[in-house]
Scaffold this motif. Structure first.
Motif, short mmCIF file in Angstrom:
data_model
loop_
_atom_site.label_atom_id
_atom_site.label_comp_id
_atom_site.label_asym_id
_atom_site.label_seq_id
_atom_site.Cartn_x
_atom_site.Cartn_y
_atom_site.Cartn_z
N GLY A 1 0.81 -1.21 0.00
CA GLY A 1 0.00 0.00 0.00
C GLY A 1 0.85 1.26 0.00
O GLY A 1 0.33 2.36 -0.13
N THR A 2 2.15 1.11 0.18
CA THR A 2 3.06 2.26 0.09
C THR A 2 3.65 2.27 -1.31
O THR A 2 4.40 1.37 -1.68
N VAL A 3 3.26 3.26 -2.10
CA VAL A 3 3.62 3.24 -3.53
C VAL A 3 5.13 3.42 -3.71
O VAL A 3 5.75 2.69 -4.47
N LEU A 4 5.71 4.39 -2.98
CA LEU A 4 7.17 4.60 -3.06
C LEU A 4 7.80 4.01 -1.81
O LEU A 4 8.05 4.71 -0.84
N HIS A 5 8.05 2.69 -1.82
CA HIS A 5 8.54 2.01 -0.63
C HIS A 5 10.07 1.92 -0.74
O HIS A 5 10.60 1.24 -1.61
N THR A 6 10.77 2.61 0.15
CA THR A 6 12.24 2.65 0.05
C THR A 6 12.85 1.25 0.13
O THR A 6 13.75 0.91 -0.63
N ASN A 7 12.34 0.41 1.03
CA ASN A 7 12.90 -0.94 1.18
C ASN A 7 12.60 -1.82 -0.03
O ASN A 7 13.24 -2.85 -0.22
N LEU A 8 11.61 -1.44 -0.81
CA LEU A 8 11.26 -2.23 -2.01
C LEU A 8 11.68 -1.50 -3.27
O LEU A 8 11.16 -1.75 -4.36
N GLY A 9 12.65 -0.59 -3.14
CA GLY A 9 13.27 -0.01 -4.33
C GLY A 9 12.58 1.19 -4.93
O GLY A 9 12.89 1.57 -6.06
N ARG A 10 11.64 1.80 -4.20
CA ARG A 10 10.96 3.02 -4.66
C ARG A 10 10.37 2.89 -6.06
O ARG A 10 9.67 1.93 -6.33
#
Ligand SMILES: *Cc1c(COP(=O)(O)O)cnc(C)c1O
Length: 458
Positions: free
Chosen positions: A86-95
């Protein structure tokens, strides 16, 4: 127990015998003899250390384990996942995921020599920044632009170039920590600057800055309060006023925007984030922002602003250590090119397309995928369609949520979450109120086919 141990050990075949078996040939063809030999040794060692009951055809069983081991080891450590957090820009998932145009550009740049620092018209050495500078200036109204590894590097480089061994006044309300390890006071120290705190946490006035600026001032920094907000009795100095004050005192006014959306976000129902163009128009000498936040491109730190200051930044030896490679530049240039066609931008840029996705479309996808997920889960777990909320992530619009939809698995558990992560394309959801929620905002149609396919095969 001792008997089982002894007989299991006695029945283990030798490495040579295993390698001579016909079913080892396919493994050698796929992975190479050295890797297969190593894997056989590893599996035999494991079985000697912890004897297991093996089926009658011990050699076949051992090779089965060898095959599994080789497959596990061959899988890259860094691989695609489904970001259903649900986090569109997820830092841990590579933004930001890149658009096809950028992926094609990266592939072309990777395969061959490129004119990375070579001026084709003049036949002599060129400048790396040339490939994106014109576009960045057009989009922000700046005179010049340069690119480094990420926005933290951009801030570090600006501080080090303009304010090493000098003072940098910053409002106490902006002494921020962002995500894992970006703390403004620490970056300042590493850049060789002396932080001069101005005002109070909730209120800072122009006069506070007027008093703080002196002969030792290297620059004045304004940091965008990305991931938090101070509410209530507050006051911050308007950028235009601060820029004028800095101008009159002859010190550069620098704005660290963080996300740096290049377009108006209100069309997505989000509050407008300050744009680099606005900061430049209000008189900032330099603006720094990220390439992989709302801009929707590769990880990069962009510095735009006055030509004389950008020139000093380029001459700082630290720039050499923080520069980007040809793959990043290729991707960034391709993404910036999409901005030249604003009408089709949202459809073509994945980050904006996902932020703009209508909730009805997300809900329809959830309805469609529900039976397939229900068939995959163990008995006792219920799968339902739910309304939920997504967020932009990476510090943008921290308090605003986007209505979204997804699938809720109940009861949610860390074991269930682990099972989803163990799928060939790991699925990352979020545990909330006793359920495991898969927010489908970031699962686009083409991904949905792969998502459903791997559930069917599992
Ligand atoms: C995200 C952010 C940074 C750090 O940017 P990276 O691209 O993660 O290096 C710095 N400043 C602000 C205000 C930010 O929001």
């Amino acid at each position: 127990m001792a008997d089982i141990h002894a007989s299991a050990l006695a029945s283990l075949p030798s490495v040579d015998r295993l390698l001579r078996r016909p079913d080892a040939d396919a493994l050698v063809a796929a992975y190479g003899r050295a890797a297969v030999t190593n894997a056989i040794r590893g599996v035999l060692d494991e079985l000697r250390a912890a004897p297991a009951r093996l089926p009658p055809d011990v050699a076949a069983a051992v090779l089965g384990r060898v095959s599994q081991r080789l497959e596990d080891e061959a899988r890259p450590s860094l691989r695609p996942v489904f970001n259903l957090t649900g986090t569109v820009l997820h830092t841990n998932l590579g933004r930001a995921p890149l658009p096809d145009e950028a992926i094609d550009a990266v592939r072309d740049a990777a395969r061959e020599a490129t004119n990375l620092e070579y001026d084709l018209a003049r036949g002599r050495r060129g400048e790396r920044d040339d490939h994106v500078e014109r576009q960045l200036c057009a989009l922000t109204g700046a005179q010049a632009a340069t690119v480094v590894n990420n926005n933290a590097a951009a801030v570090l480089l600006v501080l080090n170039t303009l304010a090493s061994r000098r003072e940098v006044p910053v409002s106490r309300g902006e002494l921020i920590e962002i995500g894992g390890s970006f703390r403004l006071p620490d970056i300042m120290r590493r850049a060789g600057c002396r932080l001069r705190e101005v005002g109070t946490t909730n209120r800072t006035h122009l006069d506070d800055f007027a008093q703080a600026i002196g002969p030792k001032t290297g620059l004045v920094l304004k940091a965008h309060a990305s991931n938090y907000a101070i509410e209530g009795f507050t006051a911050a100095v308007a950028e235009r006023d601060l820029a004028q004050l800095c101008d009159a005192r002859g010190v550069p006014f620098v704005v660290d925007l963080g996300s740096g959306a290049l377009i108006d976000l209100r069309r997505f129902g989000l509050p407008q984030e300050p744009t680099p163009a606005q900061a430049i128009a209000q008189g900032a000498a330099l603006v720094t922002f990220s390439g992989d936040k709302l801009l929707g491109g590769p990880q990069a730190g962009l510095i735009v602003g006055r030509a004389d200051l950008i020139e000093r930044i380029r001459r700082n030896p630290m720039k050499r250590a923080l520069r980007v490679d040809k793959l990043t530049l290729a991707a960034l240039a391709a993404v910036l090119r999409l901005y030249e066609d604003p009408e089709r931008l949202v459809a073509r840029l994945p980050v904006l397309r996902r932020l703009a996705r209508p909730v009805a479309e997300i809900r329809a996808l959830a309805e469609r995928l529900r039976p397939q997920l229900a068939a995959w889960v163990k008995p006792g777990v219920e799968v339902g369609v739910v309304d939920c909320e997504s967020e932009v992530g990476s510090g943008a619009a921290p308090r605003r949520h986007l209505p979204s939809a997804g699938l809720a698995l109940r009861p949610g558990s860390t074991r269930l979450a682990a099972a989803l992560r163990a799928l060939p394309i790991p699925v990352i959801g979020r545990l909330q109120d006793g359920a495991l929620i898969l927010d489908l905002r970031c699962l686009e149609e083409s991904d949905a086919v792969r998502f459903a396919g791997q559930l069917r095969r599992a």
